[in-house]
Write a protein that holds these residues in place. Structure first.
Motif, PDB file in Angstrom:
ATOM      1  N   GLU A  59      -2.941  -3.789  10.179  1.00  0.00           N
ATOM      2  CA  GLU A  59      -4.081  -3.804   9.260  1.00  0.00           C
ATOM      3  C   GLU A  59      -5.278  -3.036   9.793  1.00  0.00           C
ATOM      4  O   GLU A  59      -6.191  -2.703   9.031  1.00  0.00           O
ATOM      5  N   PHE A  73      -5.555  -0.166   1.972  1.00  0.00           N
ATOM      6  CA  PHE A  73      -5.674  -1.497   1.384  1.00  0.00           C
ATOM      7  C   PHE A  73      -6.805  -2.206   2.134  1.00  0.00           C
ATOM      8  O   PHE A  73      -6.580  -2.921   3.106  1.00  0.00           O
ATOM      9  N   ASP A 121      -9.848  -4.707   2.326  1.00  0.00           N
ATOM     10  CA  ASP A 121     -10.197  -5.985   1.691  1.00  0.00           C
ATOM     11  C   ASP A 121     -11.500  -5.910   0.906  1.00  0.00           C
ATOM     12  O   ASP A 121     -11.574  -6.379  -0.236  1.00  0.00           O
ATOM     13  N   GLU A 175     -11.643  -6.504  -3.140  1.00  0.00           N
ATOM     14  CA  GLU A 175     -12.373  -7.613  -3.745  1.00  0.00           C
ATOM     15  C   GLU A 175     -13.329  -7.115  -4.825  1.00  0.00           C
ATOM     16  O   GLU A 175     -13.512  -7.772  -5.868  1.00  0.00           O
ATOM     17  N   ARG A 234     -11.293  -6.401  -7.923  1.00  0.00           N
ATOM     18  CA  ARG A 234     -10.873  -7.618  -8.638  1.00  0.00           C
ATOM     19  C   ARG A 234     -11.886  -8.026  -9.708  1.00  0.00           C
ATOM     20  O   ARG A 234     -11.525  -8.700 -10.686  1.00  0.00           O
ATOM     21  N   TRP A 239      -1.315  -7.310  -8.065  1.00  0.00           N
ATOM     22  CA  TRP A 239      -1.950  -7.863  -6.869  1.00  0.00           C
ATOM     23  C   TRP A 239      -0.931  -8.386  -5.875  1.00  0.00           C
ATOM     24  O   TRP A 239      -1.195  -8.410  -4.660  1.00  0.00           O
ATOM     25  N   ALA A 240       0.232  -8.766  -6.339  1.00  0.00           N
ATOM     26  CA  ALA A 240       1.288  -9.176  -5.407  1.00  0.00           C
ATOM     27  C   ALA A 240       1.755  -7.975  -4.581  1.00  0.00           C
ATOM     28  O   ALA A 240       1.998  -8.085  -3.371  1.00  0.00           O
ATOM     29  N   LYS A 241       1.858  -6.818  -5.233  1.00  0.00           N
ATOM     30  CA  LYS A 241       2.232  -5.596  -4.516  1.00  0.00           C
ATOM     31  C   LYS A 241       1.135  -5.205  -3.530  1.00  0.00           C
ATOM     32  O   LYS A 241       1.417  -4.799  -2.387  1.00  0.00           O
ATOM     33  N   VAL A 242      -0.122  -5.328  -3.948  1.00  0.00           N
ATOM     34  CA  VAL A 242      -1.245  -5.048  -3.046  1.00  0.00           C
ATOM     35  C   VAL A 242      -1.161  -5.945  -1.816  1.00  0.00           C
ATOM     36  O   VAL A 242      -1.304  -5.488  -0.673  1.00  0.00           O
ATOM     37  N   ASP A 243      -0.929  -7.240  -2.039  1.00  0.00           N
ATOM     38  CA  ASP A 243      -0.861  -8.182  -0.917  1.00  0.00           C
ATOM     39  C   ASP A 243       0.302  -7.849   0.011  1.00  0.00           C
ATOM     40  O   ASP A 243       0.199  -8.038   1.235  1.00  0.00           O
ATOM     41  N   ARG A 273      -0.992  -5.051   2.283  1.00  0.00           N
ATOM     42  CA  ARG A 273      -2.165  -5.306   3.121  1.00  0.00           C
ATOM     43  C   ARG A 273      -1.856  -5.301   4.626  1.00  0.00           C
ATOM     44  O   ARG A 273      -2.638  -4.754   5.407  1.00  0.00           O
TER      45      ARG A 273
END
Length: 439
Positions: free
Chosen positions: A217, A383, A385, A389, A392, A402-406, A409
């Motif tokens: 990250e 990605f 944070d 945010e 969003r 957002w699941a793909k983004v997570d 991350r």
């Protein structure tokens, strides 16, 4: 290499003299005086920060560590070098000038920076020098007409400069290979960086900029330079943005790698690299750099859609600012004597300013490309944070998976960067050529 540089340097110095003649005539000056400068002293200390000579000084000759020295140019006369070689047993004293470039100068050796200043000619002087104690009371004027002209023409690299930039890319490519090997071996960020330095055979101070070495990250921090001492428990990804130097000229190279077994992120890297090569192919005479940057946003929007991150058209993604969340920096910048070289926004040789396109505050070049220019091409997808945010809370959030983004991350981000020469024909990719020579 020096044998090959001899004739190229002779042409280079002739070009610089012609440019200086014109610049001085525009400003009505008799002499051009360029200081190498002197080291900056640390606050409340008796030690100095690492020294790098003024880029205008390095433009004239391949000396990077000659504090206190000066280049003097008077139209119609051979350039002069006032070379400071101190009497000093505390430090290594610069060796007497030698090499392929010395015949182009009348050289005078002095013992102190103050002696060098005293040896400067009188008359109407265009003085390009950082302020330092040795020249207190002397007018350091940086005349606009002179510097505008010189900066504009510094955009067009001579064959000598391109030779040095090829060498800087060879240094960087060699070191990048060592860094990737260290990553694959499970090294920490600091361990990777030390492997890079060893392969480059340059110190931190000799590199053109502080290396960015980010695992996982950390790659989401655009200028990450923390160098964790211990490796992460699990390797996901590795981003390295690091260059090399050759006689004062820089390379600027970025690569991103996925750890073994992380196929989804590797596929995203592959898509960004394919896009990057498409942008490199457009580095041609007449190409507007801002237009190329905006084109990159549209292509990267397609990449995001291809990998299921967004569900919207490229046009909508760009217009709504979605691509700026994932690609928040500029496509690149001019490079040469400085990593972010001069005149990227200049309108002409007499100055002026070309503004950035609205909504793109971090683009570092707004000129059209012309033969002889060298630019970086460095698209990225991240990605981050903080930016996610903010996204969003916009109407476009509904079009983001957002699941793909997570899922992405933990990898931080991707950047692929090459140094590219605009020519009269196809672009020359200094970085890819350097990597190819390692195979």
């Amino acid at each position: 290499m020096s044998h090959d540089l001899t004739s190229l340097y002779a042409q280079h110095i002739a070009t610089l003299r012609a440019r200086a003649d014109k610049a001085l005539s525009l400003g009505g000056f008799d002499h051009l005086l360029v200081a190498a400068s002197t080291p900056l002293r640390k606050f409340l200390d008796d030690q100095d920060y690492p020294f790098v000579a003024n880029p205008h000084f390095r433009h004239w000759l391949p000396l990077t560590d000659t504090p206190g020295s000066w280049v003097i140019y008077t139209p119609g006369h051979k350039p002069k070098l006032i070379f400071v070689q101190p009497r000093d047993y505390w430090h290594v004293v610069p060796a007497a000038p030698n090499g392929y470039w010395v015949d182009a100068f009348d050289i005078r050796i002095v013992r102190t920076a103050a002696e060098a200043v005293a040896a400067l000619p009188k008359g109407k002087r265009a003085v390009i020098a950082p302020h330092c104690p040795e020249i207190e009371g002397m007018e350091v004027n940086h005349p606009q007409a002179v510097t505008d002209y010189l900066h504009w023409h510094r955009s067009y690299k001579t064959p000598y400069e391109l030779a040095l930039m090829r060498e800087a890319n060879h240094v960087g490519a060699r070191a990048h290979r060592a860094a990737e090997k260290a990553f694959r071996a499970g090294e920490s960020e600091l361990g990777i960086h030390l492997a890079y330095l060893a392969a480059a055979r340059q110190t931190d101070a000799e590199l053109p900029y502080s290396s960015i070495v980010g695992l996982n990250e950390h790659s989401a921090v655009l200028h990450y330079t923390n160098f964790d001492r211990t490796p992460p428990k699990q390797q996901h990804s590795f981003l390295i943005d690091a260059g090399g130097s050759a006689a004062g000229y820089a390379s600027d190279i970025t690569r991103t790698y996925a750890a073994a077994g992380h196929s989804d992120f590797q596929a995203l890297i592959d898509s960004v690299e394919k896009a990057q090569l498409g942008f490199v192919a457009k580095v041609k005479a007449g190409q507007s750099y801002p237009d190329l940057h905006i084109h990159a946003h549209h292509v990267l929007a397609d990449v995001l859609r291809e990998h299921g991150v967004i569900d919207m058209s490229a046009e909508s993604a760009v217009q709504s600012g979605v691509t700026a969340t994932f690609f928040p920096h500029g496509l690149g910048h001019p490079i040469g004597l400085q990593v972010h070289d001069v005149a990227g926004f200049q309108a002409s040789e007499s100055g002026g300013y070309i503004p950035r396109p609205e909504g793109h505050p971090y683009l570092r070049m707004t000129r059209a490309l012309e033969p002889g220019m060298v630019v970086t091409i460095e698209p990225g997808l991240y990605f981050i944070d903080m930016l996610l945010e903010e996204l969003r809370n916009t109407p476009a959030a509904k079009d983001i998976d957002w699941a793909k983004v997570d899922a992405f991350r933990p990898y931080g981000g991707i950047r692929i960067e090459d140094d590219v020469v605009c020519t009269h024909d196809e672009p020359e990719n200094l970085t890819r050529d350097a990597f190819a020579m390692l195979n």
